[in-house]
Design a protein around this motif. Sequence first.
Motif, PDB file in Angstrom:
ATOM      1  N   THR A   1      28.037  41.712  42.327  1.00 30.46           N
ATOM      2  CA  THR A   1      27.208  41.720  41.334  1.00 30.46           C
ATOM      3  C   THR A   1      26.679  39.990  41.383  1.00 30.46           C
ATOM      4  N   ARG A   2      25.765  39.782  40.364  1.00 30.96           N
ATOM      5  CA  ARG A   2      25.463  38.326  40.535  1.00 30.96           C
ATOM      6  C   ARG A   2      26.325  37.556  39.667  1.00 30.96           C
ATOM      7  N   GLY A   3      27.465  37.916  39.294  1.00 29.49           N
ATOM      8  CA  GLY A   3      28.569  37.259  38.680  1.00 29.49           C
ATOM      9  C   GLY A   3      28.293  37.338  37.156  1.00 29.49           C
ATOM     10  N   ALA A   4      29.179  36.546  36.516  1.00 26.96           N
ATOM     11  CA  ALA A   4      29.428  36.574  35.059  1.00 26.96           C
ATOM     12  C   ALA A   4      29.205  35.185  34.489  1.00 26.96           C
ATOM     13  N   PRO A   5      27.795  34.914  34.153  1.00 26.00           N
ATOM     14  CA  PRO A   5      27.842  33.808  33.275  1.00 26.00           C
ATOM     15  C   PRO A   5      28.425  33.806  31.783  1.00 26.00           C
ATOM     16  N   ASN A   6      28.582  32.850  30.810  1.00 23.67           N
ATOM     17  CA  ASN A   6      29.060  32.958  29.724  1.00 23.67           C
ATOM     18  C   ASN A   6      28.493  33.556  28.877  1.00 23.67           C
ATOM     19  N   ASP A   7      27.310  34.197  28.772  1.00 23.50           N
ATOM     20  CA  ASP A   7      26.483  34.796  27.955  1.00 23.50           C
ATOM     21  C   ASP A   7      25.487  35.869  28.426  1.00 23.50           C
ATOM     22  N   ARG A   8      25.108  36.693  27.581  1.00 20.78           N
ATOM     23  CA  ARG A   8      23.869  37.641  27.998  1.00 20.78           C
ATOM     24  C   ARG A   8      22.683  36.765  28.063  1.00 20.78           C
ATOM     25  N   ASP A   9      21.780  36.936  29.147  1.00 21.51           N
ATOM     26  CA  ASP A   9      20.559  36.358  29.257  1.00 21.51           C
ATOM     27  C   ASP A   9      19.676  37.060  30.127  1.00 21.51           C
ATOM     28  N   PHE A  10      18.297  37.382  29.970  1.00 19.31           N
ATOM     29  CA  PHE A  10      17.564  38.127  31.112  1.00 19.31           C
ATOM     30  C   PHE A  10      17.407  37.284  32.225  1.00 19.31           C
ATOM     31  N   ALA A  11      17.431  35.800  31.993  1.00 18.37           N
ATOM     32  CA  ALA A  11      17.116  35.128  33.151  1.00 18.37           C
ATOM     33  C   ALA A  11      18.542  34.939  34.126  1.00 18.37           C
ATOM     34  N   PHE A  12      18.128  34.796  35.198  1.00 22.04           N
ATOM     35  CA  PHE A  12      19.362  34.861  36.097  1.00 22.04           C
ATOM     36  C   PHE A  12      20.094  33.435  35.983  1.00 22.04           C
ATOM     37  N   PRO A  13      21.648  33.717  36.180  1.00 20.61           N
ATOM     38  CA  PRO A  13      22.412  32.522  35.982  1.00 20.61           C
ATOM     39  C   PRO A  13      21.967  31.701  37.264  1.00 20.61           C
ATOM     40  N   PRO A  14      22.551  30.118  37.194  1.00 25.73           N
ATOM     41  CA  PRO A  14      22.374  29.417  38.073  1.00 25.73           C
ATOM     42  C   PRO A  14      22.831  29.946  39.427  1.00 25.73           C
ATOM     43  N   ALA A  15      22.396  29.544  40.489  1.00 22.96           N
ATOM     44  CA  ALA A  15      22.292  30.083  41.935  1.00 22.96           C
ATOM     45  C   ALA A  15      23.995  29.866  42.394  1.00 22.96           C
ATOM     46  N   ASP A  16      24.578  29.018  41.845  1.00 26.78           N
ATOM     47  CA  ASP A  16      25.932  28.538  42.214  1.00 26.78           C
ATOM     48  C   ASP A  16      27.052  29.299  41.468  1.00 26.78           C
ATOM     49  N   THR A  17      26.837  30.440  40.505  1.00 25.14           N
ATOM     50  CA  THR A  17      27.436  31.046  39.657  1.00 25.14           C
ATOM     51  C   THR A  17      28.139  32.148  40.716  1.00 25.14           C
ATOM     52  N   PRO A  18      29.551  32.028  40.407  1.00 29.63           N
ATOM     53  CA  PRO A  18      30.342  33.065  41.469  1.00 29.63           C
ATOM     54  C   PRO A  18      30.000  34.412  41.226  1.00 29.63           C
ATOM     55  N   GLN A  19      29.729  35.052  42.645  1.00 35.81           N
ATOM     56  CA  GLN A  19      29.596  36.488  42.572  1.00 35.81           C
ATOM     57  C   GLN A  19      30.732  37.152  42.234  1.00 35.81           C
ATOM     58  N   THR A  20      30.656  38.509  41.514  1.00 37.85           N
ATOM     59  CA  THR A  20      31.680  39.316  41.513  1.00 37.85           C
ATOM     60  C   THR A  20      31.675  40.294  42.653  1.00 37.85           C
ATOM     61  N   VAL A  21      33.055  40.250  43.265  1.00 37.52           N
ATOM     62  CA  VAL A  21      33.275  41.239  44.569  1.00 37.52           C
ATOM     63  C   VAL A  21      34.508  42.234  44.257  1.00 37.52           C
ATOM     64  N   VAL A  22      33.970  43.490  44.173  1.00 36.23           N
ATOM     65  CA  VAL A  22      35.028  44.540  43.722  1.00 36.23           C
ATOM     66  C   VAL A  22      35.167  45.573  44.929  1.00 36.23           C
ATOM     67  N   LEU A  23      36.378  46.025  45.402  1.00 37.97           N
ATOM     68  CA  LEU A  23      36.235  47.074  46.297  1.00 37.97           C
ATOM     69  C   LEU A  23      37.507  47.926  46.069  1.00 37.97           C
ATOM     70  N   PHE A  24      37.563  49.064  45.911  1.00 37.72           N
ATOM     71  CA  PHE A  24      38.499  50.072  45.908  1.00 37.72           C
ATOM     72  C   PHE A  24      38.364  51.391  46.848  1.00 37.72           C
ATOM     73  N   THR A  25      39.477  52.025  47.045  1.00 34.94           N
ATOM     74  CA  THR A  25      39.523  52.917  47.945  1.00 34.94           C
ATOM     75  C   THR A  25      39.410  54.405  47.104  1.00 34.94           C
ATOM     76  N   GLN A  26      38.680  55.455  47.816  1.00 33.66           N
ATOM     77  CA  GLN A  26      38.813  56.611  46.938  1.00 33.66           C
ATOM     78  C   GLN A  26      39.456  57.840  48.148  1.00 33.66           C
ATOM     79  N   SER A  27      40.519  58.326  47.748  1.00 40.15           N
ATOM     80  CA  SER A  27      41.381  59.230  48.881  1.00 40.15           C
ATOM     81  C   SER A  27      40.669  60.596  48.721  1.00 40.15           C
ATOM     82  N   LYS A  28      40.198  61.254  49.671  1.00 41.97           N
ATOM     83  CA  LYS A  28      39.970  62.542  49.852  1.00 41.97           C
ATOM     84  C   LYS A  28      40.342  63.257  51.050  1.00 41.97           C
ATOM     85  N   PRO A  29      41.579  63.688  50.984  1.00 36.32           N
ATOM     86  CA  PRO A  29      42.387  64.253  52.275  1.00 36.32           C
ATOM     87  C   PRO A  29      41.528  65.322  52.739  1.00 36.32           C
TER      88      PRO A  29
END
Length: 286
Positions: free
Chosen positions: A94-122
Amino acid sequence: MSRIVYVNGDYLPEQEAKVSIFDRGFLMADAVYEVTAVLGGKLTDFDGHAARLERSLGELGMKMPMTRDELLDIHRELVSRNDLVDGGIYLQITRGAPNDRDFAFPPADTPQTVVLFTQSKPGLANSPAAKKGIKVISIDDLRWGRRDIKTVQLLYPSMGKMMALAAGADDAWMVEDGKVTEGTSNNAYIVKDGKIITRELSHDILHGITRAAVLRYAKEAQMTVEERAFTVEEAQAADEAFITSASAFVMPVVEIDGAAIGDGTPGRVASRLREIYLEESIKAAI
Ligand code: PDD
């Protein structure tokens, strides 16, 4: 046993993984994702998914938060920590988590959120649905105009899936200007007189990684491929139909809007392509 998931550099039990309520993925669907299949503990088409991820991020003015090798390491680490044999890895940036809701994008150096998870389907590759085929209904395509970017705006595809289930079908094919665009989470194909027909690439559809591989294998096997849009009526009159995606591979479609396609059982071309796709992707998996 609880899964070990990846969040912003940490490997954590799923119950401990947290993302801010201000995350732009949560508030604005300002995020992209990928799903990579795992077969026999190995990743299929990893490079294709990584390349599309880089493209999706670029189209939205986001950067790739890590190198492709680092991304591969995280995928492999999750497979290993979860003893994943068959299934998939879901990734979201994601474009990250600034400290409020705003339609404008947060500053470019806002850390992005990176999430990964597994889904098992034997036994994913031996899905009983592939032997029977699936039923689809057609619905209007009400999504935005940049479906080539793999964003997490999945409300309409999710509603489409529910419409299909309510109608006693398995999935929905979306239709725009009289022509099928794609399935709710897959690319759509018909086969007529031996020719494989699927919509050409544009902003209208997701550029499926499975689609690219399947069309390459089809051409190598001397099958004819025509990249053009088709109507629901054409699909109903086709000899065969099928879908492709990283989670369904090649899946025969045997009915659309209540009309049987061909003899109402999985067709020869779809079944052959499924075999070739699985064989080649298992061989090339890393
Ligand atoms: N969906 N079209 C749409 C709209 C999709 O969401 C997907 C994938 C595809 C097929 O792309 P690929 O072959 O690269 O998986 C086509 C994934 C699997 C999902 O949302 O779970």
